[in-house]
Design an enzyme around this catalytic site. Sequence first.
Site, PDB file in Angstrom:
ATOM      1  N   LEU A 186     -44.844  73.311 -42.958  1.00 20.01           N
ATOM      2  CA  LEU A 186     -45.050  71.888 -41.564  1.00 20.01           C
ATOM      3  C   LEU A 186     -45.216  72.657 -40.299  1.00 20.01           C
ATOM      4  O   LEU A 186     -45.912  72.316 -39.470  1.00 20.01           O
ATOM      5  CB  LEU A 186     -43.780  70.954 -41.538  1.00 20.01           C
ATOM      6  CG  LEU A 186     -43.456  69.491 -42.614  1.00 20.01           C
ATOM      7  CD1 LEU A 186     -42.698  68.821 -42.049  1.00 20.01           C
ATOM      8  CD2 LEU A 186     -45.183  68.725 -42.295  1.00 20.01           C
ATOM      9  N   GLY A 233     -37.457  78.834 -36.079  1.00 26.17           N
ATOM     10  CA  GLY A 233     -36.957  80.002 -35.396  1.00 26.17           C
ATOM     11  C   GLY A 233     -36.183  80.947 -36.570  1.00 26.17           C
ATOM     12  O   GLY A 233     -36.019  81.898 -36.062  1.00 26.17           O
ATOM     13  N   VAL A 293     -40.772  75.082 -42.493  1.00 27.78           N
ATOM     14  CA  VAL A 293     -40.062  74.114 -43.042  1.00 27.78           C
ATOM     15  C   VAL A 293     -40.936  73.595 -43.806  1.00 27.78           C
ATOM     16  O   VAL A 293     -42.508  73.708 -43.279  1.00 27.78           O
ATOM     17  CB  VAL A 293     -39.766  73.120 -41.061  1.00 27.78           C
ATOM     18  CG1 VAL A 293     -39.718  72.207 -41.896  1.00 27.78           C
ATOM     19  CG2 VAL A 293     -38.519  73.819 -40.845  1.00 27.78           C
ATOM     20  N   ASP A 319     -32.250  74.964 -25.591  1.00 29.76           N
ATOM     21  CA  ASP A 319     -33.035  75.326 -25.770  1.00 29.76           C
ATOM     22  C   ASP A 319     -33.904  74.115 -25.719  1.00 29.76           C
ATOM     23  O   ASP A 319     -35.432  73.561 -26.673  1.00 29.76           O
ATOM     24  CB  ASP A 319     -33.349  75.989 -27.208  1.00 29.76           C
ATOM     25  CG  ASP A 319     -34.688  76.496 -27.387  1.00 29.76           C
ATOM     26  OD1 ASP A 319     -35.364  77.386 -25.921  1.00 29.76           O
ATOM     27  OD2 ASP A 319     -35.170  77.271 -28.384  1.00 29.76           O
TER      28      ASP A 319
END
Length: 809
Positions: free
Chosen positions: A499, A503, A507, A618
């Site tokens: 997908l 970081g 995934v 973040d």
Amino acid sequence: MISSMVMAQLVTRLLFLLVIFHYSIATDTLNPNQPLRDDQILVSAKETFALGFFSPGGSSKNRYVGIWYNKLRPAGQKTVVWVANRRSPVSGTNGSLELNGNGTLTINSMIFLPMPIVALTNPVAQLLDDGNFVIREANSSEFAWQSFDYPTDTLLSGMKLGWDLRTGLNRNLTSWLSYDDPSPGHYVLSMDLEGIPQLNVWSGSTKMWRSGPWNGTTFGNVGESPSDFRPHFVSNKDEVYLMYNTTGTKTQTRVVVDQSGMVRQFVWMESVVMWKNFFYCPKSECEMYSKCGRYGVCDINIWPTCSCLQGFKPKSPQEWALRDASSGCERLTALDCKNMTDGFMTITLAALPETSNAILYANISLNECSTKCLKNCSCTAYAIAKISGAGLGCVVWVTELIDLRLSSHATQDVFVRLAGSDLALISTKSSKKRQSKSVVLITVFSMVALIIPLIYLCSWGKKRMIHKDVRGNGKFELAQLQWSTLMEATHNFAKTNILGKGGFGLVYKGKLAEGHEIAVKRLSKNSTQGIDEFENEVTFIAKLQHRNLVRLLGYCIKGDEKILVYEYMPNRSLDAFLFGKEKSDHLDWQTRFNIIEGIARGLLYLHHDSRLRIIHRDLKASNILLDIEMNPKISDFGLARNFGDRETMIKTRKVVGTYGYMAPEYALDGVFSMKSDVFSFGVLILEIISGQRNRIFLSNPHLYLLGKAWRLWNDGKVLDLLDPLIGNSFSITQVMRCINIGLLCVQEKPEDRPIMSSVVIMLGNNDALLPEPKEPGFKAIFSTKHDTVSNQNDLHTFNDITLTEQTGR
Ligand SMILES: *[C@@H]1O[C@H](CO)[C@@H](O)[C@H](O)[C@H]1NC(C)=O
Ligand SMILES: *[C@@H]1O[C@H](CO)[C@@H](O)[C@H](O)[C@H]1NC(C)=O
Ligand SMILES: *[C@@H]1O[C@H](CO)[C@@H](O)[C@H](O)[C@H]1NC(C)=O
Ligand SMILES: *[C@@H]1O[C@H](CO)[C@@H](O)[C@H](O)[C@H]1NC(C)=O
Ligand SMILES: *[C@@H]1O[C@H](CO)[C@@H](O)[C@H](O)[C@H]1NC(C)=O
Ligand SMILES: *[C@@H]1O[C@H](CO)[C@@H](O)[C@H](O)[C@H]1NC(C)=O
Ligand SMILES: *[C@@H]1O[C@H](CO)[C@@H](O)[C@H](O)[C@H]1NC(C)=O
Ligand SMILES: *[C@@H]1O[C@H](CO)[C@@H](O)[C@H](O)[C@H]1NC(C)=O
Ligand SMILES: *[C@@H]1O[C@H](CO)[C@@H](O)[C@H](O)[C@H]1NC(C)=O
């Protein structure tokens, strides 16, 4: 001392009485032989408008007779909507406006506008509540003359813009020369009758902008009208005009042609005591008239914006190379009109091409139209037409096509005539394109989300449960999944299941045997974390449960593999919707507002409401995932920090985050706190509203979104920030409030920024008073050399839990 104070008070009272007196004698009518002196005004019955002498921009001696809003005064300034003697000011304050016995208005005995031709016997002049100044017989309600027939630069509700064909009266708007000089400026907005009637902005004899023909609800180039602003267009043998009607609504609205030739609609905002610019045209360079020349197409979403229609090539490649496309394009192959071998290429445009030379056929079908076009050598294109008054018909162009525009809102199919050979070339290309487009659409819409209840996960052959108590606040349970289950779910971590890249690893999309979809994050093997720390952190994230945070469902450890399993978000991340290829009209205002509110709630939970106090560090568009109902979920806690109860800020030597979202004190000094998250949230608000990334171009701070927002805020044009894709169904108040809140969040000093609980209240309560923002914190960023590390995994960052940071407290 005392006596001078008493004197001052007396004088003040006297002035006050004088003012009261002044207004108390103010009436709305002017009778013959009762001239209105320079120091007097007429006030309409409900005190909406006033008429009298004024000096524009506070400038000195030039006096004009005008109409302005009596009560709506931003910063005490008059908003003038009409000027009687714009070419011939009176100098000094001895002017007087007079209604003569025969019904003619004069200023200092001079006639300044065309007046009734037939003498009246018992005239009165009256200022009406819609801003119309009328002359009529005292015993009649019929107007012998009205100021609405002689507009200046402003169109008010009830005013007609266009023609009375019976009398030849042409009502158009002409800009002021400058803000303090109402004499006629460079731009005229007029209703032009050539071809199919449309509105044009002219500068002398050069056409600057055109509205396109009326399509039944709006003019093609103007786009959908705001809901409380319903223009209607009348075109018959007697009259051709545009008018809007906001009578009965609470909002005061005016449309103005400004000194730069922009047509702008302003709406009065009582909450901020200001006029806010609502819509404006032209909205982009592509709307500048004939920007790309003949057969050139303008598309604001690509660069360069001009290209040639398929089957055409630049007429002057040299000029095109220099980014001047005004010479336009020419055919690859000339038309063959005699042998009937020509065909038509369908293009979908934002609006019809220039129609001033087009021919309209009422009551004919598209097929008939096509035949008609093929038979005539000069025909270049045709299209279906929904033209007011003529019903459904067909437009045929017999000249070269100009002013072609593409946009994501393109709705007008136009059939462009091409030589058969060119057509054959194109049809293969475009069918491929269309196919791939539909594939994208299908994949976007067909993904179905199922949020997996924890129970299901617990039943997948669990080996052991984590029972960890992070800070003595109770137990939490999380499923540990078997490696084989995950291998099966992701087809052995197949490339096609990827997908995105977060970081800390890739995934994958997974599907369990029961059919539930999951997102599986495989941490990279060289992650240095130990098993205990990993479990500890899994527990830490798992404890965070909020509908606006992505939910961690389970984990798996096998050898050096560490896996996290999340709920699957079919709509991927917010940045794809805001800036990416999927960018489209999915995100209307209500959706955007819900997203802003959802992120605010999620962040509030992290900061204050969860049992842990967490700083995300973040927050950015790519870390906001959207579920099937477009609810936002904050993800990627890879940099998140847990705060002690007493801590308010932490200083770190290693600044990690994403440029554009980092608060100045964090980017420059490594200091982070809840307020640095608030800063990132403010940036997000402005990005969501504008659809623009807060990019940092060190070479050009003007492109910086925060700088732009701040400039527009100060210029009172902050609605210019709005993403055009939002469309028109939005509440101005809500948009204004959001921008205000966004600016409050990005203020330079952390202590000036609101905490998240205040933000949530401000967002949810339209009556909460908002402070005026101070300048955003961006100057420092541009003035300092920085050696911070940018978090580059910007594409589809998913969830990270690794807290690898060593902070220097
Ligand atoms: C107004 O005053 C100016 C000079 O102050 C004079 O020239 C002009 O005639 C006066 N106009 C009227 C209507 O009294
Ligand atoms: C009304 O009177 C003014 C000035 O006396 C004159 O200039 C104007 O032509 C008259 N209008 C008509 C319609 O007679
Ligand atoms: C208004 O009064 C005039 C004379 O003063 C008369 O000729 C006219 O018919 C009256 N109009 C109406 C509508 O009563
Ligand atoms: C605007 O209206 C005025 C007065 O009717 C007319 O003289 C002028 O030609 C018009 N301008 C345009 C561009 O239509
Ligand atoms: C006219 O155009 C607007 C905006 O392009 C569109 O929303 C509307 O549906 C169109 N109306 C008709 C009748 O086609
Ligand atoms: C404008 O609005 C007012 C009040 O709602 C209504 O009475 C009037 O008929 C409207 N005019 C048009 C032309 O729609
Ligand atoms: C029409 O067809 C004929 C025969 O196919 C050809 O010679 C002629 O050049 C064609 N005309 C044009 C204008 O192309
Ligand atoms: C179009 O056709 C309909 C019915 O066929 C007819 O009623 C209508 O008057 C026609 N309109 C025009 C403009 O010819
Ligand atoms: C083609 O269209 C033009 C423009 O309407 C017209 O002047 C001309 O007569 C037409 N030619 C034929 C052959 O119909």
